[in-house]
Structure formats: C-alpha cells, structure tokens
Design a protein around this motif. Structure first.
Motif, mmCIF file in Angstrom:
data_model
loop_
_atom_site.group_PDB
_atom_site.id
_atom_site.type_symbol
_atom_site.label_atom_id
_atom_site.label_comp_id
_atom_site.label_asym_id
_atom_site.label_seq_id
_atom_site.Cartn_x
_atom_site.Cartn_y
_atom_site.Cartn_z
ATOM 1 N N GLN A 439 -11.208 -6.399 -13.480
ATOM 2 C CA GLN A 439 -11.788 -5.293 -13.971
ATOM 3 C C GLN A 439 -13.066 -5.104 -12.623
ATOM 4 O OE1 GLN A 439 -12.613 -3.489 -17.686
ATOM 5 N NE2 GLN A 439 -10.510 -3.176 -17.865
ATOM 6 N N PHE A 440 -13.018 -5.855 -11.580
ATOM 7 C CA PHE A 440 -13.805 -6.035 -10.073
ATOM 8 C C PHE A 440 -14.060 -4.250 -9.811
ATOM 9 C CE2 PHE A 440 -13.048 -10.071 -10.852
ATOM 10 C CZ PHE A 440 -14.643 -10.899 -11.086
ATOM 11 N N VAL A 441 -14.635 -4.143 -9.210
ATOM 12 C CA VAL A 441 -14.006 -2.809 -8.250
ATOM 13 C C VAL A 441 -13.423 -2.501 -7.463
ATOM 14 C CG1 VAL A 441 -15.822 -0.695 -7.898
ATOM 15 C CG2 VAL A 441 -16.678 -1.612 -10.068
ATOM 16 N N ILE A 442 -14.639 -3.494 -6.828
ATOM 17 C CA ILE A 442 -13.815 -4.157 -5.168
ATOM 18 C C ILE A 442 -11.879 -4.272 -5.205
ATOM 19 C CG2 ILE A 442 -13.779 -6.501 -5.577
ATOM 20 C CD1 ILE A 442 -15.011 -5.968 -2.155
ATOM 21 N N VAL A 443 -12.008 -4.975 -6.473
ATOM 22 C CA VAL A 443 -10.136 -5.638 -7.012
ATOM 23 C C VAL A 443 -9.044 -4.033 -6.388
ATOM 24 C CG1 VAL A 443 -8.360 -5.979 -8.258
ATOM 25 C CG2 VAL A 443 -10.542 -7.110 -7.655
ATOM 26 N N ASP A 444 -9.860 -2.776 -7.560
ATOM 27 C CA ASP A 444 -9.377 -1.590 -7.447
ATOM 28 C C ASP A 444 -9.666 -1.002 -6.604
ATOM 29 O OD1 ASP A 444 -9.033 -2.083 -11.033
ATOM 30 O OD2 ASP A 444 -11.362 -0.986 -10.990
ATOM 31 N N TRP A 445 -10.043 -1.003 -5.778
ATOM 32 C CA TRP A 445 -10.399 -0.228 -4.483
ATOM 33 C C TRP A 445 -9.494 -0.549 -3.018
ATOM 34 C CZ3 TRP A 445 -11.789 -2.022 0.900
ATOM 35 C CH2 TRP A 445 -11.754 -0.594 2.258
ATOM 36 N N LEU A 446 -9.190 -2.228 -3.305
ATOM 37 C CA LEU A 446 -8.194 -2.793 -2.289
ATOM 38 C C LEU A 446 -6.720 -2.950 -2.500
ATOM 39 C CD1 LEU A 446 -10.679 -6.269 -1.605
ATOM 40 C CD2 LEU A 446 -9.999 -4.123 0.019
ATOM 41 N N TYR A 447 -7.265 -3.154 -3.816
ATOM 42 C CA TYR A 447 -4.812 -3.099 -4.237
ATOM 43 C C TYR A 447 -4.389 -2.185 -3.422
ATOM 44 C CZ TYR A 447 -1.162 -4.229 -7.405
ATOM 45 O OH TYR A 447 0.125 -4.543 -7.349
ATOM 46 N N PRO A 448 -5.006 -1.145 -3.772
ATOM 47 C CA PRO A 448 -4.502 0.204 -3.654
ATOM 48 C C PRO A 448 -3.544 0.082 -1.585
ATOM 49 C CG PRO A 448 -5.911 0.738 -5.143
ATOM 50 C CD PRO A 448 -5.913 -0.921 -4.761
ATOM 51 N N VAL A 449 -4.824 -0.511 -1.171
ATOM 52 C CA VAL A 449 -4.526 -0.772 0.792
ATOM 53 C C VAL A 449 -3.832 -1.659 0.685
ATOM 54 C CG1 VAL A 449 -5.686 -1.597 2.288
ATOM 55 C CG2 VAL A 449 -6.676 0.342 1.106
ATOM 56 N N PHE A 450 -3.592 -3.095 0.035
ATOM 57 C CA PHE A 450 -2.740 -3.923 0.107
ATOM 58 C C PHE A 450 -1.953 -3.218 -0.070
ATOM 59 C CE2 PHE A 450 -6.751 -5.765 1.491
ATOM 60 C CZ PHE A 450 -6.849 -6.820 2.624
ATOM 61 N N GLY A 451 -1.527 -3.497 -1.255
ATOM 62 C CA GLY A 451 -0.234 -2.642 -2.054
ATOM 63 C C GLY A 451 0.632 -1.931 -1.128
ATOM 64 N N TRP A 452 -0.016 -0.841 0.070
ATOM 65 C CA TRP A 452 0.342 0.173 0.044
ATOM 66 C C TRP A 452 1.322 -0.531 1.662
ATOM 67 C CZ3 TRP A 452 -0.538 1.553 5.252
ATOM 68 C CH2 TRP A 452 -0.193 2.614 5.931
ATOM 69 N N ILE A 453 0.350 -1.605 2.093
ATOM 70 C CA ILE A 453 1.254 -2.293 3.268
ATOM 71 C C ILE A 453 2.092 -3.351 2.914
ATOM 72 C CG2 ILE A 453 -0.163 -4.372 4.982
ATOM 73 C CD1 ILE A 453 -3.270 -3.508 4.727
ATOM 74 N N LEU A 454 2.417 -3.869 2.131
ATOM 75 C CA LEU A 454 3.103 -4.492 2.051
ATOM 76 C C LEU A 454 4.552 -3.973 1.720
ATOM 77 C CD1 LEU A 454 4.307 -7.589 0.849
ATOM 78 C CD2 LEU A 454 3.845 -6.660 -1.420
ATOM 79 N N LYS A 455 4.219 -2.941 0.467
ATOM 80 C CA LYS A 455 5.220 -1.346 1.036
ATOM 81 C C LYS A 455 5.913 -1.158 2.044
ATOM 82 C CE LYS A 455 3.992 -0.083 -4.194
ATOM 83 N NZ LYS A 455 3.352 1.963 -4.980
ATOM 84 N N GLY A 456 5.327 -0.817 2.814
ATOM 85 C CA GLY A 456 5.179 0.420 4.073
ATOM 86 C C GLY A 456 6.385 -0.700 4.455
ATOM 87 N N LEU A 457 5.854 -2.275 4.978
ATOM 88 C CA LEU A 457 6.312 -3.773 5.567
ATOM 89 C C LEU A 457 7.941 -3.739 4.754
ATOM 90 C CD1 LEU A 457 3.442 -5.810 6.114
ATOM 91 C CD2 LEU A 457 4.416 -4.994 8.321
ATOM 92 N N ILE A 458 7.610 -3.151 3.465
ATOM 93 C CA ILE A 458 8.898 -4.143 2.440
ATOM 94 C C ILE A 458 9.741 -3.175 2.660
ATOM 95 C CG2 ILE A 458 10.781 -4.342 1.128
ATOM 96 C CD1 ILE A 458 8.011 -5.436 -0.584
ATOM 97 N N PHE A 459 9.603 -1.663 3.372
ATOM 98 C CA PHE A 459 9.999 -0.535 3.779
ATOM 99 C C PHE A 459 11.302 0.095 5.152
ATOM 100 C CE2 PHE A 459 10.055 4.053 5.238
ATOM 101 C CZ PHE A 459 10.987 4.274 4.483
ATOM 102 N N VAL A 460 10.165 -0.809 5.810
ATOM 103 C CA VAL A 460 10.519 -1.208 7.857
ATOM 104 C C VAL A 460 11.358 -1.779 7.741
ATOM 105 C CG1 VAL A 460 9.802 -1.177 9.804
ATOM 106 C CG2 VAL A 460 8.240 -0.007 8.442
#
Length: 653
Positions: A439-460
C-alpha cells in the motif's frame, strides 16, 4: 563438403544423429545398436594406430568411425524413447497411482491433465477429469490415485486427418482415459522434479497475471507472449495470428528469449565489454536466461532458444563470433540427444530452419541495400530478417498446414517491434503488482499509468493482427504440398539466394531445373488425381456425410431418410425406424445402407424390407448399439462397416 564441415564441425555429429533417427522411424528398427557403436568406436581407435605414411590415405577412418558411432548411439536413444510410450496397460479397469506433471487445461466438459503413472507401470498418459471445482486446486506435482481403463490413442480414420497416434507417441504419451469425480482422489503427497517445479512456478505466474485486471483476450495474449501458455487463447485469436503471419510471437521462442537477453545484458552492462568482468556478465546473463526458461515451464521452444543463446554467449566469452551456424548445429545436436523425438516436432523444424535461414540469407539481403539513415537501416534490417525467416519456413508451413500468410512482412514490421515494447512494459506492471499489498502511495499512482500503457499496447497489437486478417487474400489456404515438393522448394530457395551471393550460373541452372521438376510434380498429381468420393466421416457423436474432393471435404445437404445421389449405386440413409412395421412381398435391392442417429434400428426388420450387401454404421450411433448391430450383421452374413471403429467409409462416385 569438407569445407562445410570445417566451418561447421558440429555437422559431423548432427548429420549421423538425424540420419539415425530418420532411418529408425521410417525404414527399419535397429535392434543391435551396441554392435554399431562398437564398430564405430573400433574404427576411431584403429585410426590412432595407423602408420605415419598411411595417415593421409586413411584420414577418412576417424570421421567414418565417428559417424557410425553416433549413428548407433542415436538409434539406441530412439528405441529408448519408443519404449517409454509403448502400450503396457490391461484391457480392464486398473488401480493406478500417478503424478500430475502439467498445469490442468480447461476443456468444455473436462480438465485435461498430463499424468506420469508410477504404479503399476511407469508411463505418461492424458487423463480427462470431470469438470468440478476441486480440479482447479490441482497443482503440478500432486499425486492422485484412480481407477480407470486406459485406452490407446486412436486416429479417427478420416482421409484428411493428421496422424494423432504418431503425434502423441512422439510426445511420450502411452494412452488416455476419462475419470469421473468418483474415480480419482488426491493422495496428499507431492513429488518434486525440475520440470514439475517449473510448472508450479508457471501456474503461480498465471495466477499472478490475473491481478493485472486485463480482459480475457489481453490476459490470454500476455500469458502466451511471456509464458508460452496458449491454452486460454480463443480459436479466433489464434487464427488471426496465423493468417497475419505473426503466430510465432505467441510461442515463447528466439524472439522473446532474445528480448529477455537484451534486458539482462543491459542490466549487467556496468560490468563492461572485455576482460574477466565481461565473462562474469555473460555468466550472470546465462543464469538469468535459464531462470526465465524455468519460469515459462521449460517448454521445448524456450529450451531451444535458451540453449542457442547459451552456446553463443560461451563463444563470446572466448572472444569468438558466438551465434554461428556451428552454434545452431550444436544446439540441435544436444536437443536431439536429450529427446530424439524432437526431430518430428514442427516447432523444432521451423525454429531451426528459421534461424538457419536468417543466418544464411539475411546477410545477402543486407548487402543489396545499405541505407545510412539509422531509422531506415533498422527498418531494412527487420525487413531482411523477416523475409529470410519466411523464405526458410514457408515450404514447411505449406507442407504441414497448407497455408501461407500473404502480408507476413507488413505484419511483422508492425508487430515485432511492439512485442519487444510489450515485454518491457510488463516489467514495471509485474513489479508494481507485487508491491500492491504494501500500500505505497507511489504504487497506487504509478500502477494505473503503466497498466494503461500495457493495455493500450496489447489493444494495438490485437487490432493490427485482426485488421490484417480481414484484408483480401490475407492467407493462401488449402495449398498443401508433399514432402518431396517441400524439399524441392527449399532447394529452390537456397539456390536463388546462392546465386545472388556468388553470381554463379550453376546455382541459377540448378534452381531453374529444380523449379521445372517442381512444376512437373503438380502435373503428375493432376494426372493421377483420385476420383471424387462420397464419404461417411468419423466424427464421434455426430453424423458427418459429405464429398471428398482433391483431399478436401465438400459438404452438401443430405436427407435424414432418403437416397444419397450416386451415378451407379443405390445408397440409402436411414436415421429412424420408419420401416419397423412395413411389409413387402419382395425386398428392395439396395447397394449400401447408411444407418445413423437412432439406436433402436433393427437389422432384422430392415432385411424384411431391403436386401443389401453393405451396411454402414456412422459415428452418431452409440458404441453399445453399434456393437449390437455389428453382431446382427455378422449373423446374417451382411458386410458391416463401423465408422467409429474402422474409420471413414469411402465410395467412389
């Protein structure tokens, strides 16, 4: 040939190994391998005692002895593998104890488990467990006890089916069985081995991936891409990758292992490029590669790629050009020594031919055009590698699958760079997912960003693949070629590239001559074409009747009860007992009667209405009723063909 052996010394070992496996599989079983090995060892020993003045004359003696020794050794290894998969089970239900060695694969109505039996015999089987929640809790290494009648694998007997029995034998399986929920129980014991431990880690990794919050297609894609687990991929998605010529990205192999190698080489780059620190860097990179291979479950494709890169790294440590044809031959030899059956694995053949083609043809294409712009140079390099690999494997793909992706070069130019980026993008997502419980704050902030990047690349990637599949003529299909035609096509490809390399007329003449004979094979096939056949195919639980034309099925509408059109024979199909109470003073003459669906059909009643010399039971009739009908036919002296047991019934039109 001597120059080739000088450049690729491992050919001295690989050629007799391949020859021995091929002879043992297709020509003759070599039962006295020890005699062959002794003769080879003796010839090598004699070569050391030849006098100096005869050494040049007898220089062939050691090479011949080595060839004979390796030939005999691999015939022994092949026989041992055959024994592992030979049938040794009783023809009745038997109590067995076995260990689940792979991650259970979910099927529509069951879970498929690879089980290594330890009692009463030591063999590997495929067990289909009735679908229930407790099967999901099974992990590789769990021991189970079960009561079952284990059956041999069996081909359906259809003219267009592949040899399933040989395929399972080559993979080391002896039989198969179905286990209802009451017929098996876990013993509570666990068995550990390197392979089983790797499968356990792989299952945990798959469960970990569920935390990425991906949709089903994205999850199955990332599981196949990074772990080589393709069982969750839908048929539609697999077909899209095949049609676009990018199916290789779904099988963890050289591309993926190469990316992983690049990641670890970058991480250890601080150790430098020379000296002892460079050796340490290579050793650490090799260890990391084998750790990744362990994480993926040690599938054959990963082992091939990891072994090749390991040999290449050892070469680099010695100051040599590590990734060479000799390294490729060495990797093939060691893999065949471990499992001679790998020679018949399509993935083994295609991966080694692809790498061989890249090493041989890519320099030729690179010499044709040498751009100075870095971006264009990278693009041209990717293009030349893609063309070289496809030039090597497309004859094999045509032989086994009868398909060729037309836009493969465009798809690979777009997809392959993205694959590397996706693998890189997985790393922060994996790390952040692992840190979530803290439950690190930085993890809660970074995870959606990198998760969105990964999902976007797979979608493409998925969108590009599906788009290319929909293009007109995206895939040439139903174009299978014979083994001879495949070999001729490979020879043509080699001579064409050799002509562009050395500009020798002999290579061009050889290629054109082979092209002529290649065309003549199609002419011969056309002249010797088989007639159109009416076929009652074997499709368990279903009635499947159609035409078989040019080695392809052609469906047409057939009445449930009525005559099937035929120019010279009367063929009647019956799917229910509509004649059970009919009477006639003179039975109708019918050449063939096809019975389907209705288990209550009676041969005795049919003979009151029809007189026939041939009855065909299709696979929609349950097994018990087919046995009864077969017995009735035997009593009445009527020839009976059981499609479920004897395979498809064919009759020329």
């Amino acid at each position: 040939m001597s120059d080739l052996v000088a450049k690729i010394p491992f050919l001295r070992l690989l050629l007799p190994a391949v020859a021995s496996i091929s002879v043992s599989a297709f020509l003759i079983e070599l039962t006295y391998s020890w005699i062959i090995c002794t003769a080879g060892a003796g010839a090598m020993a004699v070569s050391f005692f030849v006098s100096e003045r005869k050494q040049f004359t007898c220089r062939w003696l050691f090479g011949a002895g080595l060839f004979i020794f390796v030939f005999g050794l691999f015939s022994f290894l092949f026989r041992q593998k055959i024994k592992e998969s030979q049938w040794r089970f009783a023809d009745k239900p038997t109590v067995c104890i076995g260990t689940v060695v792979d991650v259970p694969r979910e099927k529509p109505r069951s879970f498929a488990c690879n089980v290594k039996i330890s009692y009463p015999v030591s063999h590997k089987i495929v067990a289909y467990l009735q679908k229930e929640d407790r099967v999901r809790n099974i992990t590789p290494g769990d021991e189970i006890v079960f009561v079952a009648q284990i059956r041999t694998f069996k081909n359906f007997g259809n003219p267009d089916d592949f040899d399933y029995v040989r395929f399972m034998r080559n993979n080391g399986f002896s039989g198969t069985t179905y286990l209802s929920s009451s017929n098996w129980h876990p013993t509570g014991k666990e068995h550990a081995s390197l392979y089983v431990s790797a499968q356990k880690v792989r299952k945990k990794a798959l469960e970990f991936y569920r935390m990425f919050e991906l949709d089903n297609d994205a999850y199955s894609f990332i599981s196949a891409l990074t772990l080589g687990y393709k069982h969750d991929l839908t048929n539609e998605l697999q077909e899209a990758f095949r049609a676009s010529g990018t199916a290789h990205v779904l099988a963890v192999s050289g591309l993926h292992v190469g990316v992983i190698y690049g990641i670890f080489a970058f991480l250890f780059s601080f150790l430098g490029k020379t000296g002892g620190r460079f050796v340490i860097k290579q050793i650490m990179t090799i260890a990391a590669l084998w750790l990744y291979a362990f994480l993926t479950g040690l599938p054959p494709s990963v082992l091939r790629a990891t072994l090749m890169l390991t040999i290449a790294s050892v070469g680099w440590m010695g100051g040599r050009r590590g990734f060479t044809l000799n390294a490729l031959a060495a990797a093939a030899f060691f893999i065949l020594a471990f499992n001679p059956m790998s020679l018949f694995n399509v993935g083994f053949q295609m991966s080694f031919i692809a790498v061989l083609a890249i090493l041989s043809f890519s320099p030729v294409l690179d010499s044709l055009y040498q751009p100075k712009n870095k971006i264009i140079k990278k693009s041209w390099g990717l293009f030349s590698v893609s063309i070289s690999a496809q030039a090597g494997i497309f004859p094999i793909a045509l032989h086994y699958f009868g398909t060729f992706p037309t836009f493969f070069f465009i798809a690979n130019m777009l997809i392959v760079p993205l694959i590397g980026v996706i693998i890189y993008a997985c790393i922060p997502v994996i790390l952040l997912t692992g840190l979530k419980p803290f439950q690190f704050v930085i993890v809660d902030w970074l995870y959606p960003v990198f998760g969105w990047i990964l999902k976007g690349l797979i979608f493409v990637v998925l969108k590009v693949v599906c788009f290319i599949e929909t293009l007109p003529y995206a895939q040439l299909s139903d174009k299978p070629i014979s083994t001879l035609q495949m070999m001729m096509l490979l020879f043509i490809v080699v001579t064409v590239f050799k002509f562009f390399t050395h500009k020798r007329v002999a290579s061009l003449i050889a290629g054109l001559t082979c092209s002529l004979f290649f065309i003549l094979t199609f002419t011969y096939a056309e002249l010797s074409r088989k007639p159109v056949q009416l076929a009652v195919f074997n499709k368990p639980g279903f009635s499947d009747i159609g035409l078989y034309v040019d080695e392809k099925r052609v469906d047409f509408d057939i009445k449930e009860n009525g005559f099937i059109p035929h120019p010279s024979k009367s063929i009647l199909r019956l799917s229910e007992s509509i004649y059970s109470h009919a009477e006639t003073s003179r039975p109708f003459e019918i050449d063939v009667i096809v019975l389907s669906h209705d288990p209550a059909l009676s041969i005795m009643q049919l003979t009151n209405i029809f007189r026939t010399g041939q009855i065909v039971l299709d696979s929609s009739i349950p097994l018990y009723d087919r046995i009864r009908l077969m017995s009735d036919c035997e009593k009445l002296g009527i020839s009976c063909h059981d499609v479920g047991e004897d395979g498809a019934y064919l009759i020329n039109l």
